[in-house]
Design a protein around this motif. Structure first.
Motif, PDB file in Angstrom:
ATOM      1  N   MET A   1      48.860  34.280  37.160  1.00  0.00           N
ATOM      2  CA  MET A   1      47.726  35.049  37.661  1.00  0.00           C
ATOM      3  C   MET A   1      47.502  34.844  39.208  1.00  0.00           C
ATOM      4  O   MET A   1      47.930  33.780  39.695  1.00  0.00           O
ATOM      5  CB  MET A   1      46.468  34.086  36.827  1.00  0.00           C
ATOM      6  CG  MET A   1      45.171  34.691  37.413  1.00  0.00           C
ATOM      7  SD  MET A   1      43.921  33.956  36.686  1.00  0.00           S
ATOM      8  CE  MET A   1      42.439  34.634  37.184  1.00  0.00           C
ATOM      9  N   ARG A   2      47.051  35.865  39.755  1.00  0.00           N
ATOM     10  CA  ARG A   2      46.937  35.826  41.126  1.00  0.00           C
ATOM     11  C   ARG A   2      45.391  35.275  41.310  1.00  0.00           C
ATOM     12  O   ARG A   2      44.387  35.578  40.610  1.00  0.00           O
ATOM     13  CB  ARG A   2      46.904  37.268  41.873  1.00  0.00           C
ATOM     14  CG  ARG A   2      48.440  37.707  41.802  1.00  0.00           C
ATOM     15  CD  ARG A   2      48.461  38.821  42.626  1.00  0.00           C
ATOM     16  NE  ARG A   2      48.473  38.986  44.041  1.00  0.00           N
ATOM     17  CZ  ARG A   2      49.238  39.553  44.910  1.00  0.00           C
ATOM     18  NH1 ARG A   2      50.365  40.448  44.452  1.00  0.00           N
ATOM     19  NH2 ARG A   2      49.070  39.459  46.084  1.00  0.00           N
ATOM     20  N   SER A  69      49.762  34.196  45.052  1.00  0.00           N
ATOM     21  CA  SER A  69      50.230  35.459  44.585  1.00  0.00           C
ATOM     22  C   SER A  69      51.211  35.606  43.375  1.00  0.00           C
ATOM     23  O   SER A  69      51.967  36.120  43.242  1.00  0.00           O
ATOM     24  CB  SER A  69      51.071  36.016  45.858  1.00  0.00           C
ATOM     25  OG  SER A  69      52.140  34.971  46.419  1.00  0.00           O
ATOM     26  N   ASP A  70      51.066  34.421  42.636  1.00  0.00           N
ATOM     27  CA  ASP A  70      51.659  34.304  41.412  1.00  0.00           C
ATOM     28  C   ASP A  70      53.148  34.131  41.443  1.00  0.00           C
ATOM     29  O   ASP A  70      53.874  34.374  40.546  1.00  0.00           O
ATOM     30  CB  ASP A  70      51.394  35.426  40.382  1.00  0.00           C
ATOM     31  CG  ASP A  70      51.434  35.248  39.024  1.00  0.00           C
ATOM     32  OD1 ASP A  70      51.454  33.950  38.915  1.00  0.00           O
ATOM     33  OD2 ASP A  70      51.491  35.983  38.225  1.00  0.00           O
ATOM     34  N   LYS A 271      39.535  30.282  36.682  1.00  0.00           N
ATOM     35  CA  LYS A 271      40.507  30.485  35.930  1.00  0.00           C
ATOM     36  C   LYS A 271      42.062  30.424  36.653  1.00  0.00           C
ATOM     37  O   LYS A 271      43.044  30.154  35.880  1.00  0.00           O
ATOM     38  CB  LYS A 271      40.054  31.956  35.185  1.00  0.00           C
ATOM     39  CG  LYS A 271      39.110  31.828  34.340  1.00  0.00           C
ATOM     40  CD  LYS A 271      38.996  33.082  33.489  1.00  0.00           C
ATOM     41  CE  LYS A 271      37.436  33.207  32.808  1.00  0.00           C
ATOM     42  NZ  LYS A 271      37.544  32.055  31.872  1.00  0.00           N
ATOM     43  N   PHE A 272      42.022  30.940  37.765  1.00  0.00           N
ATOM     44  CA  PHE A 272      43.238  31.034  38.534  1.00  0.00           C
ATOM     45  C   PHE A 272      43.768  29.578  38.727  1.00  0.00           C
ATOM     46  O   PHE A 272      45.102  29.272  38.256  1.00  0.00           O
ATOM     47  CB  PHE A 272      42.858  31.404  39.945  1.00  0.00           C
ATOM     48  CG  PHE A 272      44.162  30.957  41.036  1.00  0.00           C
ATOM     49  CD1 PHE A 272      45.213  31.538  40.750  1.00  0.00           C
ATOM     50  CD2 PHE A 272      43.710  29.970  42.034  1.00  0.00           C
ATOM     51  CE1 PHE A 272      46.222  31.101  41.793  1.00  0.00           C
ATOM     52  CE2 PHE A 272      44.713  29.801  42.837  1.00  0.00           C
ATOM     53  CZ  PHE A 272      46.120  30.407  42.906  1.00  0.00           C
ATOM     54  N   SER A 275      45.043  28.198  35.440  1.00  0.00           N
ATOM     55  CA  SER A 275      46.338  29.137  34.846  1.00  0.00           C
ATOM     56  C   SER A 275      47.647  28.147  35.917  1.00  0.00           C
ATOM     57  O   SER A 275      48.580  27.986  35.281  1.00  0.00           O
ATOM     58  CB  SER A 275      46.161  30.354  35.477  1.00  0.00           C
ATOM     59  OG  SER A 275      47.532  31.038  35.872  1.00  0.00           O
ATOM     60  N   LEU A 276      47.228  27.779  37.062  1.00  0.00           N
ATOM     61  CA  LEU A 276      48.249  27.053  37.692  1.00  0.00           C
ATOM     62  C   LEU A 276      48.465  25.730  37.178  1.00  0.00           C
ATOM     63  O   LEU A 276      49.599  25.121  37.038  1.00  0.00           O
ATOM     64  CB  LEU A 276      47.668  27.029  39.159  1.00  0.00           C
ATOM     65  CG  LEU A 276      48.714  26.413  40.368  1.00  0.00           C
ATOM     66  CD1 LEU A 276      49.800  27.545  40.374  1.00  0.00           C
ATOM     67  CD2 LEU A 276      47.968  26.727  41.857  1.00  0.00           C
ATOM     68  N   ALA A 277      47.409  25.158  36.876  1.00  0.00           N
ATOM     69  CA  ALA A 277      47.428  23.993  36.232  1.00  0.00           C
ATOM     70  C   ALA A 277      48.094  23.819  34.989  1.00  0.00           C
ATOM     71  O   ALA A 277      49.160  22.865  34.499  1.00  0.00           O
ATOM     72  CB  ALA A 277      46.110  23.240  36.028  1.00  0.00           C
ATOM     73  N   ARG A 278      48.123  24.846  34.050  1.00  0.00           N
ATOM     74  CA  ARG A 278      49.122  24.793  32.910  1.00  0.00           C
ATOM     75  C   ARG A 278      50.506  25.170  33.169  1.00  0.00           C
ATOM     76  O   ARG A 278      51.286  24.447  32.529  1.00  0.00           O
ATOM     77  CB  ARG A 278      48.615  26.279  31.960  1.00  0.00           C
ATOM     78  CG  ARG A 278      47.292  26.299  31.493  1.00  0.00           C
ATOM     79  CD  ARG A 278      46.999  27.050  30.471  1.00  0.00           C
ATOM     80  NE  ARG A 278      45.537  27.102  29.877  1.00  0.00           N
ATOM     81  CZ  ARG A 278      45.167  25.952  29.262  1.00  0.00           C
ATOM     82  NH1 ARG A 278      46.120  24.862  28.791  1.00  0.00           N
ATOM     83  NH2 ARG A 278      43.881  25.574  28.673  1.00  0.00           N
TER      84      ARG A 278
END
Lengths: 286, 211
Positions: A1-2, A69-70, A271-272, A275-278
């Motif tokens: 996710m960006r 930038s994902d 949420k970004f 997502s990075l934490a996941r």
């Protein structure tokens, strides 16, 4: 996710800016050397100690651009470069805290609290990064503001190292600490500490969620403010950090600990980070 | 008055290369766009006009609307870095001068360029009309309307920075590392060119030795 707001950044512009930040981490060193030389400071090791370098933050900015930038893989590569960078090892508190957080997120370091200060050692689960490596910094005593800031910045690193129990005992009064009473009083009510407490006990879940909401709102507001500074944002030079590393470390620790985060996250910026934490939660160093 | 160490990054371009960078140390000093565009003006007239072009309005244009005055501004942007307030619960953000200088010197990593180290005299109040002192634009107590580019840590010199106040120049490549310059003898390391006629700011400070 960006990261929301980065959609208009072109791949070419991102690559160019990342390259600059990665280069400047080394380039700064040469200019610092010339400065030190002209100031008649001649021994190279003294020079490195004398001039607290921005190199670690330059690499941090490069990693942030990659994550925003994902491009998780590139971000990890840059983070690995960051913790392996000799220049990242001087001990000014902000550099130390950032270095510890990134190393703990990568699973290379364990960050542990003691009554006298905070240390970094090689994680048992980590690979042989630099055998024998360890670093320790005493709690600042001259400034209560500096001390509480350092504790709050390092609590997430301890949490993602799975060593938040030590931190809780130092902060919560389980052991006698060299930290001033005023520092402990401030840290105990901080969202970082409430989140850490929540990670370790079922009854702390509610406190934890409140802490998370506060940190997430703060991050979302900060990114909004950075985006509103259009000239800098458009040229990929946001006026501050676009990844909240301590929040990322806390969310990573929470996910690994089985916390249900998704229902609690309210903002697109949050949420970004989630997502990075996941990604970090399942990442294993090689 | 204060003496401020500063850095200046200038990107290499058809009008500014090794010869011009060398001349900055040995000949011209760092020149403003106004000085460059009026290089043919008679000295008597230049003396009059150079004083007339300095104003609060012109400084505002230089900082906040640079593109409209890029070829005529009498001011010169230097950087000394800055600390930016980052909210009461976040650590202040530090923006080092070296990074800003390298950013300008390489156009963000696109070209080679030059980093100069120099010192200037700044006052404790704003005096954009007076030549001789630089303006500490980075100080928001003095220049609260120039916050947009605060992060660049700007100290603004006027008309020119004397060559004797410039300590050295380092040529850097697009990768921000030292690059080969014409003044570096063959086989020698890529180091800064030191100004042999540099006058150290200690000479101008108010620390007086006992007799």
């Amino acid at each position: 996710m960006r990261l929301p707001g980065t959609e208009e950044w072109s791949a070419q512009a991102i690559a160019k800016r990342i390259a600059f930040e990665r280069n400047v981490a080394d380039g700064v060193r040469y200019v610092l050397r010339e400065t030190a030389r002209s100031d008649r400071i001649t021994q190279s090791q003294r020079i490195d100690r004398f001039v607290a370098s921005d190199a670690i933050f330059a690499l941090g900015r490069a990693a942030e651009l990659a994550f925003a930038s994902d491009d998780f893989g590139l971000g990890i590569t840059i983070c690995s470069q960051l913790v392996g960078n000799q220049l990242a090892r001087p001990t000014p508190p902000m550099q130390f805290a950032f270095f510890a957080t990134v190393g703990a997120l990568l699973g290379l370091f364990d960050v542990y609290f003691t009554s006298a200060g905070v240390g970094i050692r090689l994680a048992q689960s980590g690979v042989a990064h630099d055998p024998g490596f360890q670093q320790f910094t005493a709690w600042p005593f001259a400034s209560a503001v500096d001390a509480s800031r350092l504790v709050r910045l390092l609590l997430p690193a301890a949490a993602v190292s799975n060593l938040s129990g030590d931190a809780r005992r130092v902060i919560g009064g389980g052991v006698e600490s060299s930290l001033k009473r005023s520092v402990l009083d401030e840290v105990v009510v901080s969202p970082e500490f409430r989140l850490v407490v929540g990670l370790d006990s079922a009854r702390g879940q509610m406190q934890s969620m409140l802490g998370l909401a506060e940190l997430e709102a703060r991050y979302s507001q900060r990114v909004s403010r950075l985006r509103s500074d259009e000239a800098y944002w458009r040229s990929l030079r946001p006026r501050g950090s676009i990844v909240d590393w301590p929040l990322l470390a806390l969310m990573t620790a929470g996910i690994r600990g089985g916390m249900q985060l998704s229902d609690q996250i309210r903002t697109s910026e949050g949420k970004f980070i989630e997502s990075l934490a996941r990604n970090f939660a399942v990442f294993r160093p090689r | 008055m204060q003496l401020n160490w500063c850095y200046k990054g200038i990107a290499e371009n058809p009008a500014f290369g090794d010869a011009e960078a060398y001349a900055v140390l040995t000949d011209t000093g760092i020149l403003s766009a106004w000085m460059l565009s009026n290089s043919g003006m008679a000295l008597r007239q230049a003396n009059v006009d150079s004083q007339s072009v300095l104003s609060a309005d012109a400084l505002d244009d230089h900082v906040n609307d640079y593109s409209s005055v890029a070829r005529s501004t009498p001011y010169i942007s230097l950087t000394a870095g800055c600390i930016e307030f980052n909210g009461s619960i976040s650590a202040p953000a530090r923006y080092p001068a070296l990074r800003t200088a390298l950013d300008f010197a390489t156009n963000g990593g696109a070209t080679s360029g030059y980093v100069f180290r120099c010192w200037v005299i700044t006052g404790l109040k704003s005096t954009p009309e007076l030549p001789g002192t630089a303006e500490e634009v980075r100080d928001l107590n003095l220049f609260s309307d120039m916050y947009t580019y605060h992060r660049e840590g700007e100290v603004t010199a006027k008309l020119f920075v004397p060559r004797r106040q410039i300590q050295w120049v380092l040529k850097v490549g697009p990768d921000t590392k030292p690059a080969k310059a014409t003044w570096i003898p063959k086989g020698r390391p890529k180091r800064a060119l030191l100004n042999q006629n540099f006058v150290h700011p200690d000479r101008a400070s108010n620390v007086i030795k006992a007799l």
